[in-house]
Design an enzyme around this catalytic site. Structure first.
Site, mmCIF file in Angstrom:
data_model
loop_
_atom_site.group_PDB
_atom_site.id
_atom_site.type_symbol
_atom_site.label_atom_id
_atom_site.label_comp_id
_atom_site.label_asym_id
_atom_site.label_seq_id
_atom_site.Cartn_x
_atom_site.Cartn_y
_atom_site.Cartn_z
ATOM 1 N N THR A 128 0.827 -1.211 0.000
ATOM 2 C CA THR A 128 0.000 0.000 0.000
ATOM 3 C C THR A 128 0.863 1.264 0.000
ATOM 4 O O THR A 128 0.576 2.201 -0.736
ATOM 5 C CB THR A 128 -0.933 0.027 1.223
ATOM 6 O OG1 THR A 128 -0.171 -0.152 2.411
ATOM 7 C CG2 THR A 128 -1.954 -1.079 1.135
ATOM 8 N N THR A 129 1.918 1.256 0.816
ATOM 9 C CA THR A 129 2.764 2.444 0.878
ATOM 10 C C THR A 129 3.416 2.692 -0.482
ATOM 11 O O THR A 129 3.409 3.818 -0.996
ATOM 12 C CB THR A 129 3.859 2.252 1.954
ATOM 13 O OG1 THR A 129 3.247 1.744 3.128
ATOM 14 C CG2 THR A 129 4.563 3.538 2.265
ATOM 15 N N ASP A 161 -0.463 -8.712 6.123
ATOM 16 C CA ASP A 161 0.400 -8.424 4.970
ATOM 17 C C ASP A 161 1.075 -9.706 4.491
ATOM 18 O O ASP A 161 1.098 -10.007 3.299
ATOM 19 C CB ASP A 161 1.494 -7.399 5.347
ATOM 20 C CG ASP A 161 0.940 -5.981 5.443
ATOM 21 O OD1 ASP A 161 -0.257 -5.785 5.148
ATOM 22 O OD2 ASP A 161 1.712 -5.078 5.808
HETATM 23 P P1 ADP Z 1 4.361 -1.477 1.488
HETATM 24 O O1 ADP Z 1 3.190 -0.915 2.211
HETATM 25 O O2 ADP Z 1 4.567 -0.817 0.166
HETATM 26 O O3 ADP Z 1 4.375 -2.958 1.421
HETATM 27 P P2 ADP Z 1 6.509 -1.774 3.373
HETATM 28 O O4 ADP Z 1 6.805 -0.838 4.482
HETATM 29 O O5 ADP Z 1 5.955 -3.102 3.686
HETATM 30 O O6 ADP Z 1 5.617 -1.006 2.347
HETATM 31 O O7 ADP Z 1 7.885 -1.966 2.580
HETATM 32 C C1 ADP Z 1 7.971 -2.779 1.459
HETATM 33 C C2 ADP Z 1 9.323 -2.615 0.801
HETATM 34 O O8 ADP Z 1 10.377 -3.024 1.687
HETATM 35 C C3 ADP Z 1 9.440 -3.489 -0.427
HETATM 36 O O9 ADP Z 1 9.983 -2.724 -1.479
HETATM 37 C C4 ADP Z 1 10.398 -4.595 0.013
HETATM 38 O O10 ADP Z 1 11.147 -5.128 -1.050
HETATM 39 C C5 ADP Z 1 11.269 -3.862 0.986
HETATM 40 N N1 ADP Z 1 11.971 -4.758 1.914
HETATM 41 C C6 ADP Z 1 11.438 -5.657 2.771
HETATM 42 N N2 ADP Z 1 12.406 -6.285 3.480
HETATM 43 C C7 ADP Z 1 13.586 -5.777 3.047
HETATM 44 C C8 ADP Z 1 14.971 -5.993 3.390
HETATM 45 N N3 ADP Z 1 15.313 -6.882 4.315
HETATM 46 N N4 ADP Z 1 15.904 -5.263 2.734
HETATM 47 C C9 ADP Z 1 15.536 -4.372 1.807
HETATM 48 N N5 ADP Z 1 14.278 -4.104 1.449
HETATM 49 C C10 ADP Z 1 13.310 -4.799 2.053
HETATM 50 MG MG MG Z 2 4.471 -4.291 2.960
#
Ligand code: ADP
Ligand code: MG
Length: 537
Positions: free
Chosen positions: A93-94, A385
């Protein structure tokens, strides 16, 4: 600036042409800026206080935006993308809101260069199509039997979301839950019930085969455990209407009162007799069960709970095969549900009812344990999620590298696609490519890394053919993210790109905003757009 057409009543506000565009873009950018700091595993949380004083601590994009009571019409459209994303895939979503915000911010630069909005829209559409093509062709095939990949997908979704220390265990629970309820790789999330109990630690979170209700048995005189449960579900109250509300009767003597009460008791006994005749030993009721009925049920050894939410009753019906009875007279056409055991279980904070060994084995409950209700709520959001991501991954059987790797690859390929284009749309296609880099840039920034250094390094490695070079924020470096087990479902990305482009182009096409002032409001209050309009005046 002309605000109000002469032909309109005084209650209308109007913004036209450039003013309308700029105002909408500003609003959309504001929304994107709000959620930006929460992106990724190192993102920050927000504390929200609802009008009733309830506190929510979260970094979940859709939760933040829906709690904010946003009024500006274009900003509301941004909130809608977050909701669509949540409904369609349950995660990302973000990211979707941020991409939309960046597309609009970059569109504004093009508007400054006198590029017409329709050209921008056309360029964005071309880039969107190209992005989908590249995504599809670059996605990696998974086999549903490969539970390790599914666990990794769930863990990527939950990284940095309060569930951090227990995410391996939680990911395992999610994968098992999905496995229990799926048929032909399709999952109905309604089959997975989530309940929360406060008191223990997150690591005590468990997967229970069956349904867990946040209810205690009604009376200590009822059995605590019922084996070979025969379950009756009803959605009407098992109580007599209280005389003081419905009818006025005048009772003049003790004898009359006795008679009256005797009559009440008899009617109630009749009602309970009907329940007993079904041979049910467990009763779940959506409405109230009054004291005398409780006493009678306990005497017959029936385990009963009242005020069971309708959604739980429906889950019980599906799980145990019971029919929900809607009136005492329909009780004759009962169909009892079956479960191996119904038990009241006491946890440190709450008392729950477990319905285990249901007729339909596709009923599972994830029982989240955690210290306080704030923690429990945030863990629940993280789990949802993760669940959404597993289901999305199973749906298309495709995943993509996370940590911004896929965004870098997309923007690189879209840029080279732009090189082959003629006309002004080309500029918009370029700007689309740039917009996607906002994700890896923000992931870096939120982790305290220099976004320019990180992006440069990622681009260099992608140019050298390493499609999986992205940010590994476990170790704060550019890395092969597949090896670092940072993977996301293809569907989350494709949906994010689509909904972001859809809303950005929709907002760009608007050149006239005509808004009625909310009627019921105090006249001193401003209309929907005033805040933003004033800031531009
Ligand atoms: P959204 O609401 O868009 O899902 P999040 O706060 O869940 O937002 O962040 C998702 C992002 O974080 C994705 O682009 C994912 O690839 C990245 N991500 C998750 N874990 C890691 C990690 N360990 N290292 C780098 N990026 C990560
Ligand atoms: Mg997420």
């Amino acid at each position: 600036m002309e605000r109000r057409g002469d032909i309109m009543a005084g209650e209308m506000e109007r913004l036209m042409g450039k003013d309308a565009q700029r105002n909408n873009i500003l609003a959309a950018k504001t929304v994107s800026d709000i959620v930006k700091t929460t992106l990724g595993p190192k993102g920050m949380d927000k504390m929200l206080v609802t009008p009733s004083g309830e506190i929510i601590v979260t970094n979940d994009g859709v939760t933040i935006l829906s709690e904010m009571q946003i009024e500006h019409p274009a900003a509301k459209m941004m909130v809608e993308i977050a909701k669509t994303q949540e409904d369609e895939v349950g995660d990302g979503t973000t990211s979707s809101v941020m991409i939309a915000g960046k597309l609009l911010e970059n569109a504004e630069k093009m508007l400054d260069q006198k590029i017409h909005p329709t050209i921008i829209v056309k360029g964005y559409r071309m880039a969107q199509e190209k992005a989908q093509e590249i995504l599809k062709e670059g996605a990696l095939q998974i086999t549903p039997e490969n539970e390790e990949v599914l666990r990794q997908v769930a863990m990527t979704a939950m990284t940095g979301k309060g569930a951090e220390d227990s995410k391996e265990k939680l990911a395992d629970i999610l994968v098992k839950a999905v496995k229990a309820v799926k048929s032909n790789d399709l999952v109905d999330l309604k089959d997975i019930k989530v309940e929360k109990v406060s008191g223990d630690s997150i690591n005590d979170t468990e997967l229970i085969s069956g349904i867990v209700l946040d209810k205690a048995r009604l009376s200590k005189d009822m059995p605590r455990i019922v084996g070979k449960a025969k379950i009756l579900l009803v959605d009407f109250p098992i109580e007599l209407k209280s005389p003081e509300i419905d009818t006025k009767i005048s009772i003049n003597s003790h004898i009359e009162l006795q008679n009256f009460l005797g009559e009440e008791e008899r009617a109630m006994k009749e009602m309970i007799d009907k329940v007993v005749e079904t041979e049910a030993n467990v009763l779940f009721c959506q409405k109230g069960i009054d004291d005398y009925a409780q006493y009678l049920l306990a005497k017959k050894g029936i385990y009963a709970c009242r005020r069971v939410p309708k959604s739980d009753l429906e889950k019980l019906s599906k799980a145990t095969g019971a029919k929900i009875i809607s009136g005492i007279n329909d009780i004759t056409s009962y169909e009892l549900g079956e479960a191996e055991e119904v038990e009241e279980v006491k946890h440190s904070g709450d008392i729950m009812t477990y319905v285990r060994g249901c007729k339909n084995p596709k009923a599972v409950t994830i029982l989240i344990h955690g210290g306080t209700s704030h923690v429990l709520d945030e863990i629940e959001r993280a789990l949802m999620d993760g669940l959404g991501d597993i289901v999305s991954a199973l749906d298309t059987k495709l995943v993509v590298p996370g940590g911004g790797a896929i965004e870098i690859e997309l923007s690189r390929r879209i840029r080279s696609f732009a090189k082959g284009l003629k006309g002004r749309e080309r500029i918009a296609v370029y700007e689309f490519a740039n917009s996607l880099e906002f994700i890896p840039a923000t992931l870096s920034e939120n982790a305290g890394l220099d976004p320019i250094d990180m992006i440069t390094e990622m681009k260099r490695r992608h140019d050298a053919g390493d499609k999986n070079a992205g940010l590994n924020l476990f170790e704060n470096k550019v890395d092969n993210v597949l090896n670092a087990k940072i993977i996301e479902p293809y569907k989350v990305k494709s949906q994010a790109v689509n909904s972001a482009t859809d809303v950005a182009t929709m907002i760009l096409r608007i050149d006239d905003v005509i808004a009625a002032r909310p009627r019921a409001r105090d006249s001193s209050e401003k209309g929907m757009m005033s805040n933003y309009m004033n800031s531009r005046e």
